[in-house]
Design a protein around this motif. Structure first.
Motif, PDB file in Angstrom:
ATOM      1  N   ARG A  65      -6.706  35.548 -21.773  1.00 37.08           N
ATOM      2  CA  ARG A  65      -5.447  35.987 -22.347  1.00 37.08           C
ATOM      3  C   ARG A  65      -4.388  34.888 -22.482  1.00 37.08           C
ATOM      4  O   ARG A  65      -3.519  34.958 -23.345  1.00 37.08           O
ATOM      5  CB  ARG A  65      -4.882  37.136 -21.497  1.00 37.08           C
ATOM      6  CG  ARG A  65      -5.800  38.364 -21.485  1.00 37.08           C
ATOM      7  CD  ARG A  65      -5.249  39.480 -20.633  1.00 37.08           C
ATOM      8  NE  ARG A  65      -3.955  39.946 -21.102  1.00 37.08           N
ATOM      9  CZ  ARG A  65      -3.255  40.916 -20.526  1.00 37.08           C
ATOM     10  NH1 ARG A  65      -3.746  41.526 -19.448  1.00 37.08           N
ATOM     11  NH2 ARG A  65      -2.095  41.281 -21.007  1.00 37.08           N
ATOM     12  N   ASP A  66      -4.467  33.862 -21.620  1.00 34.73           N
ATOM     13  CA  ASP A  66      -3.431  32.828 -21.669  1.00 34.73           C
ATOM     14  C   ASP A  66      -3.977  31.544 -21.063  1.00 34.73           C
ATOM     15  O   ASP A  66      -3.790  31.268 -19.881  1.00 34.73           O
ATOM     16  CB  ASP A  66      -2.181  33.266 -20.910  1.00 34.73           C
ATOM     17  CG  ASP A  66      -1.068  32.221 -20.985  1.00 34.73           C
ATOM     18  OD1 ASP A  66      -1.151  31.329 -21.846  1.00 34.73           O
ATOM     19  OD2 ASP A  66      -0.125  32.308 -20.178  1.00 34.73           O
ATOM     20  N   ARG A  67      -4.651  30.759 -21.873  1.00 30.53           N
ATOM     21  CA  ARG A  67      -5.282  29.536 -21.382  1.00 30.53           C
ATOM     22  C   ARG A  67      -4.212  28.510 -21.012  1.00 30.53           C
ATOM     23  O   ARG A  67      -3.489  28.018 -21.882  1.00 30.53           O
ATOM     24  CB  ARG A  67      -6.210  28.977 -22.458  1.00 30.53           C
ATOM     25  CG  ARG A  67      -6.989  27.743 -22.041  1.00 30.53           C
ATOM     26  CD  ARG A  67      -7.884  27.307 -23.194  1.00 30.53           C
ATOM     27  NE  ARG A  67      -8.610  26.105 -22.894  1.00 30.53           N
ATOM     28  CZ  ARG A  67      -8.113  24.864 -23.005  1.00 30.53           C
ATOM     29  NH1 ARG A  67      -6.863  24.701 -23.411  1.00 30.53           N
ATOM     30  NH2 ARG A  67      -8.842  23.803 -22.702  1.00 30.53           N
ATOM     31  N   PRO A  68      -4.085  28.169 -19.724  1.00 28.59           N
ATOM     32  CA  PRO A  68      -3.068  27.196 -19.313  1.00 28.59           C
ATOM     33  C   PRO A  68      -3.551  25.761 -19.545  1.00 28.59           C
ATOM     34  O   PRO A  68      -4.712  25.521 -19.893  1.00 28.59           O
ATOM     35  CB  PRO A  68      -2.916  27.487 -17.817  1.00 28.59           C
ATOM     36  CG  PRO A  68      -4.267  27.968 -17.397  1.00 28.59           C
ATOM     37  CD  PRO A  68      -4.836  28.723 -18.583  1.00 28.59           C
ATOM     38  N   ASP A  69      -2.652  24.811 -19.320  1.00 27.69           N
ATOM     39  CA  ASP A  69      -3.028  23.399 -19.409  1.00 27.69           C
ATOM     40  C   ASP A  69      -3.852  22.973 -18.204  1.00 27.69           C
ATOM     41  O   ASP A  69      -4.683  22.063 -18.299  1.00 27.69           O
ATOM     42  CB  ASP A  69      -1.781  22.511 -19.469  1.00 27.69           C
ATOM     43  CG  ASP A  69      -0.943  22.766 -20.704  1.00 27.69           C
ATOM     44  OD1 ASP A  69      -1.523  23.094 -21.755  1.00 27.69           O
ATOM     45  OD2 ASP A  69       0.299  22.633 -20.616  1.00 27.69           O
ATOM     46  N   GLY A  70      -3.602  23.592 -17.065  1.00 29.43           N
ATOM     47  CA  GLY A  70      -4.313  23.256 -15.841  1.00 29.43           C
ATOM     48  C   GLY A  70      -4.325  24.430 -14.893  1.00 29.43           C
ATOM     49  O   GLY A  70      -3.489  25.335 -14.978  1.00 29.43           O
ATOM     50  N   VAL A  71      -5.294  24.424 -13.975  1.00 29.52           N
ATOM     51  CA  VAL A  71      -5.432  25.500 -12.992  1.00 29.52           C
ATOM     52  C   VAL A  71      -5.534  24.895 -11.600  1.00 29.52           C
ATOM     53  O   VAL A  71      -6.250  23.904 -11.386  1.00 29.52           O
ATOM     54  CB  VAL A  71      -6.683  26.358 -13.269  1.00 29.52           C
ATOM     55  CG1 VAL A  71      -7.052  27.217 -12.054  1.00 29.52           C
ATOM     56  CG2 VAL A  71      -6.456  27.247 -14.480  1.00 29.52           C
ATOM     57  N   VAL A  72      -4.808  25.485 -10.656  1.00 27.13           N
ATOM     58  CA  VAL A  72      -4.974  25.164  -9.238  1.00 27.13           C
ATOM     59  C   VAL A  72      -5.773  26.289  -8.604  1.00 27.13           C
ATOM     60  O   VAL A  72      -5.340  27.448  -8.624  1.00 27.13           O
ATOM     61  CB  VAL A  72      -3.619  25.019  -8.523  1.00 27.13           C
ATOM     62  CG1 VAL A  72      -3.835  24.811  -7.027  1.00 27.13           C
ATOM     63  CG2 VAL A  72      -2.815  23.871  -9.113  1.00 27.13           C
ATOM     64  N   LEU A  73      -6.953  25.956  -8.062  1.00 28.84           N
ATOM     65  CA  LEU A  73      -7.799  26.952  -7.407  1.00 28.84           C
ATOM     66  C   LEU A  73      -7.538  26.918  -5.910  1.00 28.84           C
ATOM     67  O   LEU A  73      -7.944  25.985  -5.216  1.00 28.84           O
ATOM     68  CB  LEU A  73      -9.276  26.658  -7.679  1.00 28.84           C
ATOM     69  CG  LEU A  73      -9.855  27.068  -9.027  1.00 28.84           C
ATOM     70  CD1 LEU A  73     -11.322  26.660  -9.106  1.00 28.84           C
ATOM     71  CD2 LEU A  73      -9.713  28.561  -9.250  1.00 28.84           C
ATOM     72  N   ALA A  74      -6.867  27.940  -5.401  1.00 31.93           N
ATOM     73  CA  ALA A  74      -6.555  28.040  -3.975  1.00 31.93           C
ATOM     74  C   ALA A  74      -7.185  29.299  -3.404  1.00 31.93           C
ATOM     75  O   ALA A  74      -6.579  30.020  -2.616  1.00 31.93           O
ATOM     76  CB  ALA A  74      -5.045  28.048  -3.767  1.00 31.93           C
ATOM     77  N   THR A  75      -8.411  29.555  -3.815  1.00 27.12           N
ATOM     78  CA  THR A  75      -9.163  30.740  -3.389  1.00 27.12           C
ATOM     79  C   THR A  75      -9.951  30.432  -2.116  1.00 27.12           C
ATOM     80  O   THR A  75     -10.033  29.271  -1.696  1.00 27.12           O
ATOM     81  CB  THR A  75     -10.138  31.146  -4.499  1.00 27.12           C
ATOM     82  OG1 THR A  75     -10.957  30.007  -4.835  1.00 27.12           O
ATOM     83  CG2 THR A  75      -9.390  31.593  -5.744  1.00 27.12           C
ATOM     84  N   PRO A  76     -10.560  31.442  -1.483  1.00 28.29           N
ATOM     85  CA  PRO A  76     -11.453  31.166  -0.353  1.00 28.29           C
ATOM     86  C   PRO A  76     -12.557  30.181  -0.746  1.00 28.29           C
ATOM     87  O   PRO A  76     -12.973  30.121  -1.907  1.00 28.29           O
ATOM     88  CB  PRO A  76     -12.024  32.544  -0.011  1.00 28.29           C
ATOM     89  CG  PRO A  76     -10.958  33.505  -0.449  1.00 28.29           C
ATOM     90  CD  PRO A  76     -10.381  32.897  -1.692  1.00 28.29           C
ATOM     91  N   ASN A  77     -13.051  29.423   0.230  1.00 24.07           N
ATOM     92  CA  ASN A  77     -14.015  28.356  -0.033  1.00 24.07           C
ATOM     93  C   ASN A  77     -15.219  28.815  -0.846  1.00 24.07           C
ATOM     94  O   ASN A  77     -15.694  28.103  -1.734  1.00 24.07           O
ATOM     95  CB  ASN A  77     -14.509  27.759   1.288  1.00 24.07           C
ATOM     96  CG  ASN A  77     -13.421  27.044   2.053  1.00 24.07           C
ATOM     97  OD1 ASN A  77     -12.313  26.869   1.555  1.00 24.07           O
ATOM     98  ND2 ASN A  77     -13.724  26.628   3.264  1.00 24.07           N
TER      99      ASN A  77
END
Length: 366
Positions: A65-77
Protein backbone atom coordinates in the motif's frame (compact mmCIF):
# COMPACT_ATOMS: atom_id res chain seq x y z
CA UNK A 1 17.32 5.86 -5.03
CA UNK A 2 16.02 9.42 -4.80
CA UNK A 3 14.15 10.37 -1.64
CA UNK A 4 11.57 13.11 -1.34
CA UNK A 5 12.77 16.64 -0.45
CA UNK A 6 11.19 16.23 2.98
CA UNK A 7 13.66 13.44 3.82
CA UNK A 8 14.10 9.73 3.35
CA UNK A 9 10.76 8.01 3.97
CA UNK A 10 11.32 5.25 6.53
CA UNK A 11 8.91 2.74 8.05
CA UNK A 12 9.64 0.94 11.32
CA UNK A 13 8.51 -2.68 11.62
CA UNK A 14 8.07 -3.77 15.22
CA UNK A 15 6.80 -1.63 18.09
CA UNK A 16 8.72 -3.24 20.93
CA UNK A 17 11.40 -1.54 23.01
CA UNK A 18 14.00 -1.18 20.24
CA UNK A 19 11.32 -0.46 17.62
CA UNK A 20 10.09 2.48 19.69
CA UNK A 21 13.66 3.75 19.97
CA UNK A 22 14.07 3.55 16.20
CA UNK A 23 10.76 5.29 15.58
CA UNK A 24 11.81 8.15 17.84
CA UNK A 25 15.19 8.52 16.15
CA UNK A 26 13.69 8.42 12.64
CA UNK A 27 11.11 11.05 13.61
CA UNK A 28 13.80 13.27 15.17
CA UNK A 29 16.39 13.03 12.40
CA UNK A 30 16.33 15.96 9.92
CA UNK A 31 17.37 13.59 7.11
CA UNK A 32 14.47 11.16 7.59
CA UNK A 33 10.71 11.08 7.89
CA UNK A 34 8.77 8.39 9.76
CA UNK A 35 5.95 7.36 7.42
CA UNK A 36 4.55 4.17 8.98
CA UNK A 37 4.67 1.74 11.86
CA UNK A 38 4.06 -1.97 11.37
CA UNK A 39 2.92 -4.14 14.27
CA UNK A 40 -0.15 -6.37 14.68
CA UNK A 41 -0.62 -5.57 18.37
CA UNK A 42 -1.86 -2.58 20.37
CA UNK A 43 1.70 -1.29 20.75
CA UNK A 44 1.65 -0.54 17.03
CA UNK A 45 -1.37 1.73 17.45
CA UNK A 46 0.28 3.55 20.35
CA UNK A 47 3.51 4.29 18.46
CA UNK A 48 1.71 5.24 15.24
CA UNK A 49 -0.62 7.58 17.14
CA UNK A 50 2.27 9.20 18.96
CA UNK A 51 3.93 10.19 15.69
CA UNK A 52 0.78 10.69 13.63
CA UNK A 53 1.58 8.06 11.00
CA UNK A 54 -0.37 5.10 9.56
CA UNK A 55 -0.22 1.74 11.32
CA UNK A 56 -0.11 -1.48 9.29
CA UNK A 57 -0.62 -4.94 10.67
CA UNK A 58 1.92 -6.66 8.42
CA UNK A 59 4.98 -5.90 6.36
CA UNK A 60 3.21 -7.27 3.30
CA UNK A 61 0.40 -4.74 3.77
CA UNK A 62 2.91 -1.90 4.07
CA UNK A 63 4.83 -2.88 0.93
CA UNK A 64 1.62 -3.28 -1.04
CA UNK A 65 0.00 0.00 0.00
CA UNK A 66 2.85 2.45 0.62
CA UNK A 67 6.34 1.46 -0.46
CA UNK A 68 8.78 3.50 1.68
CA UNK A 69 12.33 4.50 0.79
CA UNK A 70 13.69 2.32 3.58
CA UNK A 71 12.56 -0.09 6.29
CA UNK A 72 13.88 -0.66 9.81
CA UNK A 73 13.17 -4.24 10.91
CA UNK A 74 12.91 -4.35 14.71
CA UNK A 75 10.95 -7.59 14.94
CA UNK A 76 11.79 -10.69 17.02
CA UNK A 77 14.95 -12.46 15.83
CA UNK A 78 13.09 -15.35 14.22
CA UNK A 79 11.32 -12.91 11.87
CA UNK A 80 14.41 -11.02 10.67
CA UNK A 81 15.16 -13.21 7.67
CA UNK A 82 11.61 -13.48 6.33
CA UNK A 83 11.07 -9.75 6.75
CA UNK A 84 14.40 -8.96 5.17
CA UNK A 85 13.70 -11.21 2.19
CA UNK A 86 10.34 -9.47 1.65
CA UNK A 87 12.05 -6.07 1.62
CA UNK A 88 14.77 -7.29 -0.74
CA UNK A 89 12.13 -8.69 -3.11
CA UNK A 90 10.45 -5.27 -3.09
CA UNK A 91 13.77 -3.51 -3.70
CA UNK A 92 13.59 -1.58 -0.41
CA UNK A 93 16.85 -0.88 1.49
CA UNK A 94 16.64 -2.41 4.94
CA UNK A 95 18.21 -1.91 8.35
CA UNK A 96 17.62 -5.16 10.25
CA UNK A 97 18.20 -5.27 13.97
CA UNK A 98 20.91 -7.57 15.26
CA UNK A 99 21.37 -10.45 14.87
CA UNK A 100 20.88 -10.51 11.10
CA UNK A 101 19.15 -13.90 11.48
CA UNK A 102 18.38 -16.50 14.11
CA UNK A 103 20.61 -19.10 12.42
CA UNK A 104 23.70 -18.86 10.23
CA UNK A 105 21.99 -20.77 7.42
CA UNK A 106 18.94 -18.49 7.37
CA UNK A 107 21.04 -15.33 7.64
CA UNK A 108 23.19 -16.50 4.74
CA UNK A 109 20.08 -16.77 2.55
CA UNK A 110 19.14 -13.18 3.34
CA UNK A 111 22.63 -11.78 2.82
CA UNK A 112 23.10 -13.58 -0.49
CA UNK A 113 19.65 -12.50 -1.71
CA UNK A 114 20.37 -8.85 -0.91
CA UNK A 115 23.76 -8.99 -2.62
CA UNK A 116 22.31 -10.67 -5.71
CA UNK A 117 19.54 -8.07 -5.95
CA UNK A 118 21.83 -5.14 -5.24
CA UNK A 119 19.58 -3.97 -2.38
CA UNK A 120 21.38 -2.35 0.58
CA UNK A 121 21.15 -4.48 3.73
CA UNK A 122 22.42 -2.99 7.00
CA UNK A 123 22.59 -4.71 10.39
CA UNK A 124 21.80 -2.77 13.56
CA UNK A 125 25.09 -3.22 15.39
CA UNK A 126 24.75 0.37 16.48
CA UNK A 127 27.95 0.47 18.53
CA UNK A 128 29.85 0.80 15.26
CA UNK A 129 28.39 4.31 15.23
CA UNK A 130 29.73 5.09 18.71
CA UNK A 131 32.28 7.94 18.63
CA UNK A 132 34.16 6.09 21.39
CA UNK A 133 34.65 2.92 19.35
CA UNK A 134 35.31 4.90 16.17
CA UNK A 135 38.16 6.80 17.87
CA UNK A 136 39.52 3.61 19.44
CA UNK A 137 39.52 1.97 16.01
CA UNK A 138 41.49 4.91 14.59
CA UNK A 139 44.06 4.56 17.36
CA UNK A 140 44.49 0.85 16.69
CA UNK A 141 44.68 1.32 12.91
CA UNK A 142 47.17 4.17 13.31
CA UNK A 143 49.66 1.88 15.03
CA UNK A 144 49.81 3.85 18.29
CA UNK A 145 49.58 0.60 20.28
CA UNK A 146 52.06 -1.22 18.07
CA UNK A 147 51.13 -4.78 17.22
CA UNK A 148 48.06 -5.90 19.15
CA UNK A 149 48.87 -8.74 21.50
CA UNK A 150 46.00 -9.08 23.95
CA UNK A 151 42.37 -8.04 24.25
CA UNK A 152 40.37 -8.19 27.48
CA UNK A 153 36.62 -7.61 27.49
CA UNK A 154 33.87 -7.77 30.10
CA UNK A 155 30.11 -7.47 30.15
CA UNK A 156 29.25 -7.89 33.81
CA UNK A 157 25.85 -6.70 35.00
CA UNK A 158 22.84 -7.91 36.97
CA UNK A 159 19.44 -8.49 35.39
CA UNK A 160 16.59 -8.26 37.91
CA UNK A 161 14.30 -11.23 38.44
CA UNK A 162 11.35 -9.64 36.64
CA UNK A 163 13.45 -9.42 33.45
CA UNK A 164 12.91 -13.16 33.06
CA UNK A 165 9.12 -12.98 33.38
CA UNK A 166 8.59 -11.06 30.11
CA UNK A 167 6.90 -12.82 27.20
CA UNK A 168 5.87 -15.92 29.09
CA UNK A 169 9.32 -16.51 30.57
CA UNK A 170 11.15 -17.42 27.33
CA UNK A 171 14.32 -15.83 28.75
CA UNK A 172 14.46 -18.67 31.29
CA UNK A 173 14.93 -21.19 28.50
CA UNK A 174 17.87 -22.03 26.20
CA UNK A 175 18.44 -19.11 23.85
CA UNK A 176 17.29 -16.59 26.45
CA UNK A 177 20.62 -16.13 28.16
CA UNK A 178 23.31 -13.47 27.80
CA UNK A 179 25.26 -15.38 25.12
CA UNK A 180 22.59 -14.98 22.45
CA UNK A 181 21.02 -11.76 23.77
CA UNK A 182 24.04 -9.68 24.85
CA UNK A 183 27.28 -11.21 23.57
CA UNK A 184 26.37 -10.45 19.96
CA UNK A 185 27.04 -6.73 20.66
CA UNK A 186 30.42 -7.47 22.20
CA UNK A 187 31.56 -9.81 19.45
CA UNK A 188 30.74 -7.29 16.75
CA UNK A 189 32.42 -4.49 18.66
CA UNK A 190 35.62 -6.47 19.14
CA UNK A 191 35.62 -7.64 15.52
CA UNK A 192 35.33 -4.02 14.41
CA UNK A 193 38.17 -2.94 16.69
CA UNK A 194 40.55 -5.87 16.30
CA UNK A 195 39.61 -7.84 13.18
CA UNK A 196 38.29 -11.25 12.22
CA UNK A 197 38.03 -14.05 14.78
CA UNK A 198 39.41 -17.38 13.58
CA UNK A 199 39.03 -19.60 16.66
CA UNK A 200 36.72 -19.69 19.70
CA UNK A 201 36.87 -21.62 22.97
CA UNK A 202 34.00 -21.10 25.41
CA UNK A 203 32.46 -22.41 28.60
CA UNK A 204 29.22 -21.44 30.34
CA UNK A 205 27.65 -21.82 33.77
CA UNK A 206 24.14 -21.70 35.23
CA UNK A 207 25.38 -21.91 38.81
CA UNK A 208 23.73 -18.72 40.10
CA UNK A 209 20.13 -19.12 38.94
CA UNK A 210 20.09 -22.82 38.12
CA UNK A 211 17.94 -22.20 35.04
CA UNK A 212 18.11 -24.20 31.78
CA UNK A 213 19.95 -21.19 30.35
CA UNK A 214 23.42 -19.88 31.20
CA UNK A 215 23.98 -16.85 33.40
CA UNK A 216 27.76 -16.65 32.95
CA UNK A 217 30.19 -17.37 30.11
CA UNK A 218 33.94 -17.21 29.56
CA UNK A 219 35.29 -17.01 26.01
CA UNK A 220 38.79 -17.20 24.52
CA UNK A 221 39.15 -15.60 21.09
CA UNK A 222 41.94 -15.98 18.54
CA UNK A 223 42.08 -13.12 16.06
CA UNK A 224 43.43 -13.38 12.53
CA UNK A 225 46.01 -10.66 13.21
CA UNK A 226 47.66 -12.71 15.97
CA UNK A 227 46.03 -11.15 19.04
CA UNK A 228 44.47 -13.34 21.70
CA UNK A 229 41.44 -12.22 23.65
CA UNK A 230 39.35 -13.16 26.62
CA UNK A 231 35.77 -12.12 27.29
CA UNK A 232 33.89 -12.58 30.55
CA UNK A 233 30.11 -12.27 30.43
CA UNK A 234 27.52 -12.52 33.17
CA UNK A 235 24.03 -11.17 33.73
CA UNK A 236 24.09 -12.26 37.38
CA UNK A 237 27.04 -10.13 38.50
CA UNK A 238 26.70 -7.07 40.72
CA UNK A 239 29.24 -5.17 38.66
CA UNK A 240 29.19 -2.05 36.46
CA UNK A 241 31.71 -3.33 33.92
CA UNK A 242 29.47 -3.39 30.88
CA UNK A 243 29.24 -1.08 27.87
CA UNK A 244 25.83 0.28 28.86
CA UNK A 245 26.97 1.15 32.38
CA UNK A 246 30.36 2.62 31.46
CA UNK A 247 29.93 4.42 28.13
CA UNK A 248 27.13 6.77 29.18
CA UNK A 249 25.58 6.45 25.70
CA UNK A 250 22.26 5.07 26.95
CA UNK A 251 20.89 7.35 29.65
CA UNK A 252 18.42 4.71 30.84
CA UNK A 253 21.35 3.06 32.66
CA UNK A 254 23.24 4.59 35.61
CA UNK A 255 26.65 5.79 34.50
CA UNK A 256 29.97 4.61 35.97
CA UNK A 257 32.47 6.70 33.97
CA UNK A 258 35.44 5.51 36.05
CA UNK A 259 35.08 1.91 34.85
CA UNK A 260 36.22 0.21 31.64
CA UNK A 261 34.90 -2.81 29.81
CA UNK A 262 37.56 -3.24 27.09
CA UNK A 263 41.36 -3.15 27.30
CA UNK A 264 43.54 -3.43 24.20
CA UNK A 265 47.25 -4.10 24.72
CA UNK A 266 49.93 -3.92 22.05
CA UNK A 267 53.70 -3.98 21.84
CA UNK A 268 53.92 -0.18 22.18
CA UNK A 269 51.01 0.76 24.41
CA UNK A 270 47.52 0.05 25.68
CA UNK A 271 44.06 1.62 25.50
CA UNK A 272 41.21 1.24 27.99
CA UNK A 273 37.67 1.80 26.74
CA UNK A 274 35.46 3.77 27.32
CA UNK A 275 37.59 5.90 29.69
CA UNK A 276 39.96 6.22 26.70
CA UNK A 277 43.04 6.07 28.94
CA UNK A 278 45.99 5.67 26.60
CA UNK A 279 49.35 4.52 27.92
CA UNK A 280 52.37 4.37 25.60
CA UNK A 281 55.96 3.40 26.20
CA UNK A 282 58.42 6.27 26.64
CA UNK A 283 61.26 4.12 25.32
CA UNK A 284 61.88 0.44 24.60
CA UNK A 285 58.93 -1.35 26.26
CA UNK A 286 59.77 -2.64 29.72
CA UNK A 287 57.77 -3.29 32.84
CA UNK A 288 60.44 -1.33 34.73
CA UNK A 289 59.89 1.83 32.68
CA UNK A 290 57.11 4.42 33.13
CA UNK A 291 54.37 5.06 30.59
CA UNK A 292 53.26 8.29 29.01
CA UNK A 293 49.62 8.54 30.03
CA UNK A 294 46.86 10.54 28.38
CA UNK A 295 43.09 10.58 28.15
CA UNK A 296 41.83 10.78 24.58
CA UNK A 297 39.03 13.31 24.28
CA UNK A 298 36.05 12.08 22.27
CA UNK A 299 32.90 14.10 21.44
CA UNK A 300 29.80 12.15 22.39
CA UNK A 301 26.77 11.32 20.27
CA UNK A 302 23.93 8.80 20.53
CA UNK A 303 24.94 5.87 18.27
CA UNK A 304 21.31 5.11 17.39
CA UNK A 305 20.82 8.65 16.10
CA UNK A 306 24.03 8.39 14.07
CA UNK A 307 22.90 5.02 12.71
CA UNK A 308 19.62 6.44 11.40
CA UNK A 309 21.43 9.33 9.73
CA UNK A 310 23.85 6.84 8.14
CA UNK A 311 20.96 4.67 6.94
CA UNK A 312 19.49 7.70 5.17
CA UNK A 313 22.83 8.35 3.47
CA UNK A 314 22.96 4.73 2.28
CA UNK A 315 19.41 4.95 0.92
CA UNK A 316 20.36 8.10 -0.96
CA UNK A 317 23.35 6.29 -2.44
CA UNK A 318 25.84 8.56 -0.68
CA UNK A 319 27.47 5.96 1.60
CA UNK A 320 28.23 2.26 1.89
CA UNK A 321 26.84 0.37 4.92
CA UNK A 322 29.09 0.67 7.95
CA UNK A 323 27.75 -2.71 9.07
CA UNK A 324 26.60 -4.67 6.04
CA UNK A 325 24.66 -7.90 5.94
CA UNK A 326 27.96 -9.69 5.29
CA UNK A 327 29.46 -8.04 8.41
CA UNK A 328 26.47 -9.10 10.49
CA UNK A 329 26.77 -12.65 9.17
CA UNK A 330 30.45 -12.84 10.18
CA UNK A 331 29.52 -11.75 13.71
CA UNK A 332 26.72 -14.32 13.84
CA UNK A 333 29.18 -17.07 12.83
CA UNK A 334 31.38 -16.21 15.81
CA UNK A 335 28.37 -16.30 18.12
CA UNK A 336 27.35 -19.71 16.74
CA UNK A 337 30.89 -20.92 17.39
CA UNK A 338 30.64 -19.74 21.01
CA UNK A 339 27.42 -21.72 21.47
CA UNK A 340 28.94 -24.81 19.84
CA UNK A 341 32.15 -24.64 21.87
CA UNK A 342 30.25 -24.22 25.14
CA UNK A 343 28.13 -27.26 24.28
CA UNK A 344 30.99 -29.52 23.20
CA UNK A 345 33.85 -28.27 25.35
CA UNK A 346 36.04 -28.05 22.27
CA UNK A 347 37.54 -25.13 20.35
CA UNK A 348 35.74 -24.18 17.13
CA UNK A 349 37.51 -22.84 14.05
CA UNK A 350 35.77 -20.24 11.92
CA UNK A 351 35.69 -20.39 8.07
CA UNK A 352 39.14 -19.70 6.69
CA UNK A 353 40.78 -20.32 10.06
CA UNK A 354 43.10 -23.07 8.81
CA UNK A 355 44.83 -20.62 6.48
CA UNK A 356 44.74 -17.60 8.78
CA UNK A 357 45.12 -18.88 12.31
CA UNK A 358 48.20 -17.35 13.96
CA UNK A 359 50.14 -19.17 16.66
CA UNK A 360 52.10 -16.35 18.36
CA UNK A 361 54.77 -18.96 18.96
CA UNK A 362 52.38 -21.44 20.53
CA UNK A 363 50.75 -24.27 18.63
CA UNK A 364 46.96 -24.37 19.24
CA UNK A 365 45.55 -27.65 20.57
CA UNK A 366 44.29 -30.08 17.92
Amino acid sequence: MTATPAGVRIAVVGAGLIGRRHAGEVAACPATRLVAVVDPGPAGDAVADRYGVPRYRSLAELLERDRPDGVVLATPNRLHVDGGLACVAAGVPTLVEKPVGDTVAAATRLVEAAEAAGVPLLVGHHRRHSPLLARAREIVAGGVLGRLVAVVGTALFAKPDDYFDVGGGWRRQPGGGPVLINLVHEVDGLRWLVGDVVRVQATTSDAVRGLPVEDTAAVVLTFANGALGTFLLSDAAASPRSWEQTSGEDTSYPSHPDEDCYHLAGTAGSLSIPTMRLRTSTGPPSWREPFETATVEVPRRDPLAAQVEHFAAVVRGEAEPLCSGRDGLATLRVLAAVVESAATGRPVDLPGAAANRPTLGVRPPP
